[in-house]
Structure formats: C-alpha cells, structure tokens
Design an enzyme around this catalytic site. Structure first.
Site, PDB file in Angstrom:
ATOM      1  N   THR A  40       0.861  -1.184   0.000  1.00 48.70           N
ATOM      2  CA  THR A  40       0.000   0.000   0.000  1.00 48.70           C
ATOM      3  C   THR A  40       0.899   1.235   0.000  1.00 48.70           C
ATOM      4  O   THR A  40       1.512   1.556   1.024  1.00 48.70           O
ATOM      5  CB  THR A  40      -0.928  -0.002   1.217  1.00 48.70           C
ATOM      6  OG1 THR A  40      -1.795  -1.131   1.121  1.00 48.70           O
ATOM      7  CG2 THR A  40      -1.768   1.270   1.262  1.00 48.70           C
ATOM      8  N   LYS A  98      -7.559   1.697  -2.658  1.00 49.23           N
ATOM      9  CA  LYS A  98      -7.164   1.319  -1.292  1.00 49.23           C
ATOM     10  C   LYS A  98      -7.073   2.564  -0.412  1.00 49.23           C
ATOM     11  O   LYS A  98      -7.530   2.577   0.734  1.00 49.23           O
ATOM     12  CB  LYS A  98      -5.821   0.582  -1.319  1.00 49.23           C
ATOM     13  CG  LYS A  98      -5.192   0.283   0.041  1.00 49.23           C
ATOM     14  CD  LYS A  98      -5.796  -0.914   0.740  1.00 49.23           C
ATOM     15  CE  LYS A  98      -5.296  -1.103   2.163  1.00 49.23           C
ATOM     16  NZ  LYS A  98      -4.011  -1.782   2.276  1.00 49.23           N
ATOM     17  N   LYS A 100      -0.432   5.824   8.611  1.00 49.11           N
ATOM     18  CA  LYS A 100       0.280   5.821   7.317  1.00 49.11           C
ATOM     19  C   LYS A 100      -0.716   5.935   6.161  1.00 49.11           C
ATOM     20  O   LYS A 100      -0.522   6.728   5.229  1.00 49.11           O
ATOM     21  CB  LYS A 100       1.097   4.528   7.190  1.00 49.11           C
ATOM     22  CG  LYS A 100       1.836   4.372   5.872  1.00 49.11           C
ATOM     23  CD  LYS A 100       2.203   2.906   5.592  1.00 49.11           C
ATOM     24  CE  LYS A 100       1.926   2.569   4.141  1.00 49.11           C
ATOM     25  NZ  LYS A 100       1.998   1.151   3.823  1.00 49.11           N
TER      26      LYS A 100
END
Lengths: 308, 308
Positions: free
Chosen positions: B97, B172, B247
């Site tokens: 990711t 995502k 994050k």
C-alpha cells in the site's frame, strides 16, 4: 363511543403517519397549529379538530410529531398543556427528535401524574412514513412499550427498544451523529476518487464491498448514477434536508457538551452542515453536502428547490 | 526446470501470503532484507534465497509486499533493481500500500520495457492472509489482470479490478480514509452513548440496524463485548496497528493535496491517529482509538503490548 387516538403535528412526517393509522381502521383525531398542515390534513381526509380539549377528550393515546424540543415542551408542560388535560389511562407516544433533557423532563412529570409515556423518534423519513415502514427508536418501561407496540407496528416495521424513557431520543441522536459523519465521509471518498481521475462507479462498487463502507455510501449515495431511488438522482430534492441534519448534529453536540463527551468528528460535521445551510442550501437534501465537498470538481445536476 | 514465483518482502503479511502459494503447490522463492523476516521465513519452511539475482533468475512472476513507497521504488527502480533484471515475459504483482505517484512511476517504467505490471494492495489483514481470504484491489490492463488472477485467487477471495495501473492503490487509499473516519465515528457514537448512561449494547445493536451503521461499528467494533473475535476483545492487540492506519491516512492526505481535493474529515482523522501514535500507542490496534475518544469514561481492558 369508542376512544380515539389523538395525533398532534401533522406535517411532512405526521400526516402520513396519521394516515397509516386511519387506513388500519383506527379512530384518529388530529390537531396542528400550522394552517398549511391543517389545510393538507383536511384535503387528505384526516379528522381535524380545533382545540386540544376537543382532541384529547376521551382519547386513549396521544401521539406527537413536532419539529423541536421547545414545541414539545410547550405542548406537554405549558399552562394548558396536554399533561393538564389527560387521564392516567392515557398513553403518550412522543415521536419528535428532540433533546434528551426535555424528553426526560416531560417523562418525569408524566410519571409523577401516573401517566405512561414513551419517546419514540423515527428513522426512515417521509418515504418510510408513507408506506408504514418507519423504524421506531423507543425509550420507556416494558409495560408502556408493550401498550404502544400495536400502534407503532401500524406505522413502522421495526420497534427497537433502547432502554428507559429518554433512550429513544438518545439513540436517535447517536445514530444521526454517525450518519452525518458518514454522509460527509462518503462524499470525501467518492470526490477524492473523482479528482484522482479514477472510475467513480468502480470505486463505489469496491468500497461498498470493503471496509470503507457505511450506510450513506451504500444506501443514500451522495453522487448521482450509483444507487437507484436516492435524492442525488433527483437533483438533491429532499428527502431529509440539510437543515434537519444540522439540527440533529446540534442536538448531538449539545448532548456531548452536557456530559463532557469527546466528539471531534461530530463537531466537524456540525460545522460543515452549518456552513452549507448558511450558504443557502438548508432546504437541499443532506446528501447534497457532496457539492460542498466536491468544490470545483462537482458537476452533477443540482436543483434542490426545483419542482418535480 | 519449471519457472518459480519470486516473492519479495515476507513480513507479517508477505509470509502467510507466500505460504498460501506454497500450499497450493507453486514453486516459490522468497527474499527479504530483514534478518527477522528471513529467520521466520526459514523456520516456516519457505525457500529463502540470498540475492535478487538468485531470486529473479528464471522467475515467471514477481510479487512484492513492502512497507512503504520508498522501499518499493528502490526495489524496482534502484540501480540494480528488479526492472534491470527481469525479462518481458515476467509479470509484476505489486501488493504494497503505497502512494499512487510511485506506483504509476514504476508502472510506466515497466511498460516502457514491455513488462506487465499490476498494483494489487490488499484488505483483510494478517488473519485474511493466513487463511487465503484477502481481498485484492487491483489496477492494471485487462490482460495483465487476467494473467495475475490464478495467482491472486490462491491468496484471496475477491479480486476487485478498479481500473488502469495505479487504481488499486488509489481505491485502497480512498477505502482506508473512509475506514479511519468510520473507526473514530464508531468510537464517538458508542462513547457518547456511554457518557449519556445508555445501554451501550442496545445502542450498538440498534445503530447497526439503522442509518448510523458503518463497517467498523458492525465488524471491527472498537468497544469490547459487542462483536466476537475483534482486537477490542483482546486488549487491543493488533490486528492492524494505529501506525498503519496513520500511514494510510497520510497517503490519503497527500493524494488529496496533490489534486486539491477537499477532505476535512480525512484530515481530522489523520490528526487524531497521529496524536494517538505520538502518545505511545502506535503499536496498538487502530480500534484502540476508542480509548482516546473515550477519555476518562474509558474503562475497558487495554494492554496492546502484552503477550497472548
């Protein structure tokens, strides 16, 4: 002469709720202070009476559906209010979405007079009211809720008992704070995808199936063309107005402040909806908040005040 | 000699993903720069090699699962990176990711060399990886996705194709921004109900069935005793850490800033998770944010760094 149900407040929500009772064969008398509501009530065949005395005399149950806490307080606790006029065998079903404090104050006073009361605000909106598919979020004693259930079941599909009197409005406030946040989050998610030049239809399908899903994104999608039958497909005509969502977020914020609860996103959502209302969009459906989030990327049909 | 799959990055996620491939009968070689990851990989029976050259020689596909964009960029575009060592018939499946920009940069460079690449970040966490039930959010050409699908289906249950290369990380990022907001909203909703002295179990049941529902509230409930098998029932041991959520919210914020998108709740969620991490809870499960929201009303078992 059989007893009737006294219905107070036959506006956008109350009128179709009263109609459901009539359609189910109940004797219903209705009362309102709004001339517009009275006119529509008469046109739609409801039995409108001219005074609280006429309304409440020989009534078995009182149902109220009013805009704000101050109206409900005046109705029940005012000098010639409902609690001065009804007997101990009456049942009060208070359906307005108001602050918990006012709900508890009326409930306590009713209790001191031996009168049973439940608070039973609803979800499902005008469409839910028209087809008898509201959800009732109910607070009150087991006994009072049991008495009210046959009446509630005519107007609603789910009767969700949250706890003692006051819990119905409590859970409604918590739910709608979450909903207001969800609608903004759904708008941010889809409009970010759009800015990133992604296929917004695919993003919607995927997030709906994944961990980013929320009720608003899936069922009341704030961007047109993704979900059938929602206000975003009808130029953001309400539905449930931004002003109503702002009111509910304000109730949540006041409740949070009263108990020193930490609701940073609830407060942020209140600010965003308040600004949207002040900018002239109070009467827009609340899913129209996507226009405010979308800014200059937003290019969907928007005419919330137009006629169908 | 049959070709093998080259798997780079066998940490908490990569290790069980590689195991799934081995269990399905695939030839798999693995590589990592972390001594801890290498040790565990050897203990769990994976075929660890000592260099990228050994890993990539005669490989049919490269799968990478690394922590951040800078690692992925160095791996593929570095002086002796993957793209200097593989042939045109190799397929790259990049599962980290990371930011969209890095993903696109690597994808463009691969394309210029005639190498097929998809970005395929996952949802479902360590538990999903262990049982082969990840969801892959995929970006890439139809042809590349078709080639990758038999491999992805071994490790995952849903292969969700969002669009061209870069769209997997794009969706995502959008999804996890929504999820981060949802987790805070669920915490605010339940902790407000608790402060209001409501029955939190009933509130949870009702909001789950109503319009205030979101995925986190229903499936990853941030308060113990309401939903089985979630980290809140295990003293908030991860799961998916607050640091990982921070994050992802940072990736969303950077993406939003890069295209001038308006994400007020996404930004607020980033601030709340950043503060939580700075206060010493980076390694707590992200549902532990309910402790920060709950403040002095919060009284649930909390020992995120304890041993099971």
């Amino acid at each position: 002469m059989s007893k009737h149900i006294a219905f107070i407040g036959v506006g956008n929500m109350g009128n179709p709720m009263a109609q459901q009772l009539v359609n189910a064969g109940k004797q219903v008398k209705v009362f309102d202070v709004s001339e517009k509501a009275i006119k529509i009530a008469k046109e739609t065949g409801l039995n409108v009476v001219n005074s609280l005395d006429e309304l409440l005399s020989n009534s078995s149950a009182v149902i109220s559906m009013l805009p704000e806490g101050k109206h409900v307080q005046e109705l029940y606790l005012g000098e010639n209010g409902v609690l001065t006029k009804i007997s101990q065998d009456s049942l009060i079903i208070e359906c307005s979405t108001i602050d918990i404090e006012t709900s508890l104050k009326i409930g306590d006073h009713a209790k001191s007079l031996g009168i049973k009361m439940i608070d039973a605000p609803v979800t499902g909106g005008v469409m839910g009211a028209r087809v008898g598919k509201l959800n009732f979020l109910v607070g009150g004693s087991q006994e009072a809720v049991k008495l009210a259930t046959p009446i509630l079941e005519i107007m609603g599909q789910k009767i969700l008992h949250a706890g003692e009197q006051g819990s119905g409005v409590g859970v409604k406030i918590c739910n709608n704070m979450s909903l207001g946040i969800s609608m903004i989050a759904a708008s941010e998610t889809l409009m970010l995808a759009k800015r990133l030049k992604m296929d917004i239809k695919k993003v919607h399908q995927i997030v709906k199936e994944a961990s980013g899903n929320n009720w608003a994104l899936a069922n009341y999608t704030p961007i047109p063309g993704l979900t059938d039958g929602v206000p975003s497909n009808n130029k953001y005509r309400p539905g449930f107005t931004a002003a109503m969502m702002k009111k509910d977020l304000k109730l949540a914020n006041d409740a949070a402040n009263s108990v020193n609860a930490n609701t940073p996103l609830g407060k942020a959502a209140l600010k965003i909806f308040s600004d949207f209302c002040e900018e002239g969009d109070a009467d827009t459906d609340y899913s129209g908040i996507s226009k405010k989030i979308g800014g200059d990327t937003w290019d969907y049909p928007f005419d919330p005040k137009g006629k169908d």
